[in-house]
Design a protein around this motif. Structure first.
Motif, PDB file in Angstrom:
ATOM      1  N   UNK A   1     -16.374 111.342  37.148  1.00  9.65           N
ATOM      2  CA  UNK A   1     -17.790 111.617  36.916  1.00  9.65           C
ATOM      3  C   UNK A   1     -18.262 112.557  38.018  1.00  9.65           C
ATOM      4  N   UNK A   2     -18.948 113.624  37.641  1.00  2.24           N
ATOM      5  CA  UNK A   2     -19.434 114.576  38.644  1.00  2.24           C
ATOM      6  C   UNK A   2     -20.915 114.368  38.923  1.00  2.24           C
ATOM      7  N   UNK A   3     -21.258 114.418  40.202  1.00  2.72           N
ATOM      8  CA  UNK A   3     -22.648 114.354  40.649  1.00  2.72           C
ATOM      9  C   UNK A   3     -22.914 115.568  41.528  1.00  2.72           C
ATOM     10  N   UNK A   4     -24.148 116.071  41.508  1.00  2.00           N
ATOM     11  CA  UNK A   4     -24.472 117.012  42.574  1.00  2.00           C
ATOM     12  C   UNK A   4     -24.763 116.189  43.830  1.00  2.00           C
ATOM     13  N   UNK A   5     -24.745 116.826  44.983  1.00  2.00           N
ATOM     14  CA  UNK A   5     -24.857 116.101  46.251  1.00  2.00           C
ATOM     15  C   UNK A   5     -26.155 115.299  46.343  1.00  2.00           C
ATOM     16  N   UNK A   6     -27.252 115.863  45.855  1.00  2.00           N
ATOM     17  CA  UNK A   6     -28.541 115.167  45.906  1.00  2.00           C
ATOM     18  C   UNK A   6     -28.523 113.895  45.060  1.00  2.00           C
ATOM     19  N   UNK A   7     -27.958 114.008  43.865  1.00  2.00           N
ATOM     20  CA  UNK A   7     -27.914 112.847  42.975  1.00  2.00           C
ATOM     21  C   UNK A   7     -27.058 111.741  43.565  1.00  2.00           C
ATOM     22  N   UNK A   8     -25.917 112.102  44.144  1.00  2.00           N
ATOM     23  CA  UNK A   8     -25.076 111.066  44.748  1.00  2.00           C
ATOM     24  C   UNK A   8     -25.764 110.460  45.970  1.00  2.00           C
ATOM     25  N   UNK A   9     -26.512 111.278  46.703  1.00  2.00           N
ATOM     26  CA  UNK A   9     -27.255 110.769  47.863  1.00  2.00           C
ATOM     27  C   UNK A   9     -28.233 109.687  47.433  1.00  2.00           C
ATOM     28  N   UNK A  10     -28.817 109.853  46.272  1.00  2.00           N
ATOM     29  CA  UNK A  10     -29.746 108.838  45.755  1.00  2.00           C
ATOM     30  C   UNK A  10     -29.043 107.511  45.522  1.00  2.00           C
ATOM     31  N   UNK A  11     -27.759 107.571  45.176  1.00  2.00           N
ATOM     32  CA  UNK A  11     -26.981 106.354  44.948  1.00  2.00           C
ATOM     33  C   UNK A  11     -26.794 105.541  46.235  1.00  2.00           C
ATOM     34  N   UNK A  12     -26.950 106.184  47.381  1.00  2.00           N
ATOM     35  CA  UNK A  12     -26.805 105.475  48.661  1.00  2.00           C
ATOM     36  C   UNK A  12     -27.954 104.500  48.906  1.00  2.00           C
ATOM     37  N   UNK A  13     -29.038 104.665  48.153  1.00  2.00           N
ATOM     38  CA  UNK A  13     -30.219 103.827  48.363  1.00  2.00           C
ATOM     39  C   UNK A  13     -30.584 103.029  47.124  1.00  2.00           C
ATOM     40  N   UNK A  14     -29.588 102.811  46.275  1.00  4.04           N
ATOM     41  CA  UNK A  14     -29.771 101.949  45.114  1.00  4.04           C
ATOM     42  C   UNK A  14     -28.447 101.254  44.836  1.00  4.04           C
ATOM     43  N   UNK A  15     -28.510 100.101  44.233  1.00  2.00           N
ATOM     44  CA  UNK A  15     -27.282  99.410  43.847  1.00  2.00           C
ATOM     45  C   UNK A  15     -27.249  99.400  42.321  1.00  2.00           C
ATOM     46  N   UNK A  16     -26.857 100.542  41.772  1.00  4.94           N
ATOM     47  CA  UNK A  16     -26.821 100.695  40.325  1.00  4.94           C
ATOM     48  C   UNK A  16     -25.440 100.410  39.771  1.00  4.94           C
ATOM     49  N   UNK A  17     -25.037 101.202  38.794  1.00  5.74           N
ATOM     50  CA  UNK A  17     -23.745 100.991  38.148  1.00  5.74           C
ATOM     51  C   UNK A  17     -22.562 101.220  39.081  1.00  5.74           C
ATOM     52  N   UNK A  18     -22.747 102.024  40.116  1.00  7.37           N
ATOM     53  CA  UNK A  18     -21.652 102.322  41.037  1.00  7.37           C
ATOM     54  C   UNK A  18     -21.473 101.252  42.105  1.00  7.37           C
ATOM     55  N   UNK A  19     -22.444 100.346  42.223  1.00  8.23           N
ATOM     56  CA  UNK A  19     -22.399  99.381  43.329  1.00  8.23           C
ATOM     57  C   UNK A  19     -22.852 100.056  44.618  1.00  8.23           C
ATOM     58  N   UNK A  20     -22.858  99.323  45.711  1.00 10.85           N
ATOM     59  CA  UNK A  20     -23.307  99.876  46.990  1.00 10.85           C
ATOM     60  C   UNK A  20     -22.365 100.991  47.435  1.00 10.85           C
ATOM     61  N   UNK A  21     -22.931 102.160  47.750  1.00 13.93           N
ATOM     62  CA  UNK A  21     -22.124 103.332  48.084  1.00 13.93           C
ATOM     63  C   UNK A  21     -22.222 103.754  49.546  1.00 13.93           C
ATOM     64  N   UNK A  22     -22.846 102.931  50.374  1.00 16.68           N
ATOM     65  CA  UNK A  22     -23.097 103.338  51.755  1.00 16.68           C
ATOM     66  C   UNK A  22     -21.962 103.160  52.732  1.00 16.68           C
ATOM     67  N   UNK A  23     -20.765 102.878  52.248  1.00 13.83           N
ATOM     68  CA  UNK A  23     -19.608 102.752  53.136  1.00 13.83           C
ATOM     69  C   UNK A  23     -18.966 104.126  53.339  1.00 13.83           C
ATOM     70  N   UNK A  24     -18.399 104.350  54.514  1.00 11.62           N
ATOM     71  CA  UNK A  24     -17.770 105.636  54.789  1.00 11.62           C
ATOM     72  C   UNK A  24     -16.350 105.687  54.220  1.00 11.62           C
ATOM     73  N   UNK A  25     -15.757 104.525  54.015  1.00 12.19           N
ATOM     74  CA  UNK A  25     -14.424 104.488  53.411  1.00 12.19           C
ATOM     75  C   UNK A  25     -14.523 104.610  51.890  1.00 12.19           C
ATOM     76  N   UNK A  26     -13.353 104.714  51.235  1.00 12.04           N
ATOM     77  CA  UNK A  26     -13.342 104.882  49.779  1.00 12.04           C
ATOM     78  C   UNK A  26     -13.684 106.293  49.369  1.00 12.04           C
ATOM     79  N   UNK A  27     -13.546 107.248  50.299  1.00 13.64           N
ATOM     80  CA  UNK A  27     -13.970 108.627  50.054  1.00 13.64           C
ATOM     81  C   UNK A  27     -13.024 109.604  50.736  1.00 13.64           C
ATOM     82  N   UNK A  28     -12.976 110.810  50.197  1.00 17.27           N
ATOM     83  CA  UNK A  28     -12.176 111.885  50.784  1.00 17.27           C
ATOM     84  C   UNK A  28     -13.103 113.057  51.112  1.00 17.27           C
TER      85      UNK A  28
END
Length: 309
Positions: free
Chosen positions: A136-163
């Protein structure tokens, strides 16, 4: 090449499982930077034993300065085009690196799902057909919004799980704030996303294994108040300043989260630190009252919370 940075502090036997899961990766073009943050147990011995057997592993030791300092140390040593952060007591599915490197493409950040399990449980890697994975592709702003909500992706504020792209980090001097002990991950992520020129790719497969342990150092810290907790509010303030005037949805999220954090910490904080906390509470309260995107109902609740304090 991927540079995997692992901060370690008294991880004991858990770091052996972490290293084992890296050795079992289906993608093998990586280096592993093991940063020992002044461990007093056998963590250093465990790390040095693998360094002698596999030249992709690098071990460095520093005085105990905290996880942010250890990660920054690793960033400074990283030689890869990409950087991944892994906590020393967590594990990876064998397809973790392969999935991330496959999805990063021309994106600036690749993200995968994660699974929380108790550290007493056993995890077995999945059988995955890489050709069938949907990104699934997000623009940077949209993914940033996910950092402050617990939606379908779950909590995204961890630094791990990313490249991450190493050049985005290094060219823009994005490092972990060593004065912040809580919420430092989300601050780093916001600063990184603020410098992204391309999309974020998300893979829903749960390939990062977050091992939960209430007896860990962080687990114990969360159970009772300690003076480092106040640094979480400093992180929120820095995030607010970074997002101001850029992303209305994420900005609204951070000022509400920051205010709520003052209420939670306020229930535990000793009187000697109340003044600092109240300054942060007033700061976020005023921002909420001035924000036109926050509903009247939410503002009334904020006023009542402020009065009850």
């Amino acid at each position: 090449m991927i540079s995997i940075i692992i901060p370690i502090y008294n991880a004991g036997g858990a770091v052996s499982n972490c290293i084992k899961s890296i050795l079992e990766q289906s993608y093998t073009d990586y280096e592993v930077i093991l940063v020992d943050d002044g461990s007093t147990d056998n963590s250093g011995e465990v790390c040095q034993s693998i360094v002698k057997k596999d030249n992709r592993f690098i071990y460095v030791r520093q005085d105990n300065k905290g996880v942010s300092s250890a990660r920054n140390h690793g960033i400074g040593l990283a030689k890869g085009e990409f950087i991944a952060f892994v906590d020393g007591d967590d594990c990876l599915d064998r397809n973790y690196l392969n999935c991330l490197i496959s999805e990063v493409g021309d994106n600036d950040l690749a993200v995968c799902g994660y699974k929380k399990i108790l550290d007493t449980d056993i995890y077995n890697s999945k059988q995955i057909d890489m050709h069938k994975i949907q990104f699934i592709k997000y623009n940077a702003d949209k993914y940033c919004e996910e950092l402050f909500s617990v939606g379908n992706l779950g909590y995204q504020g961890y630094v791990w799980g990313k490249l991450y792209r190493a050049d985005v980090i290094k060219k823009n001097n994005i490092y972990f704030d060593e004065n912040i002990a809580y919420n430092e991950d989300r601050l780093f992520l916001v600063q990184y996303l603020d410098n992204c020129k391309h999309s974020v790719a998300y893979c829903p497969e749960e390939l990062y294994i977050y091992m939960q342990n209430d007896n860990s150092a962080m687990g114990k810290l969360k159970k009772s108040y300690n003076s480092k907790m106040i640094s979480e509010l400093a992180a929120y303030k820095k995030i607010e300043m970074c997002l101001r005037g850029k992303n209305k949805i994420a900005y609204k999220g951070v000022i509400l989260d920051g205010y709520f954090a003052t209420l939670v910490i306020g229930k535990q904080i000793p009187n000697r630190e109340k003044k600092v906390l109240m300054n942060y509470r007033k700061y976020f309260f005023n921002l909420i009252m001035k924000n036109k995107d926050i509903s009247f109902k939410k503002k009334v609740k904020t006023v009542l919370d402020y009065i009850m304090g």
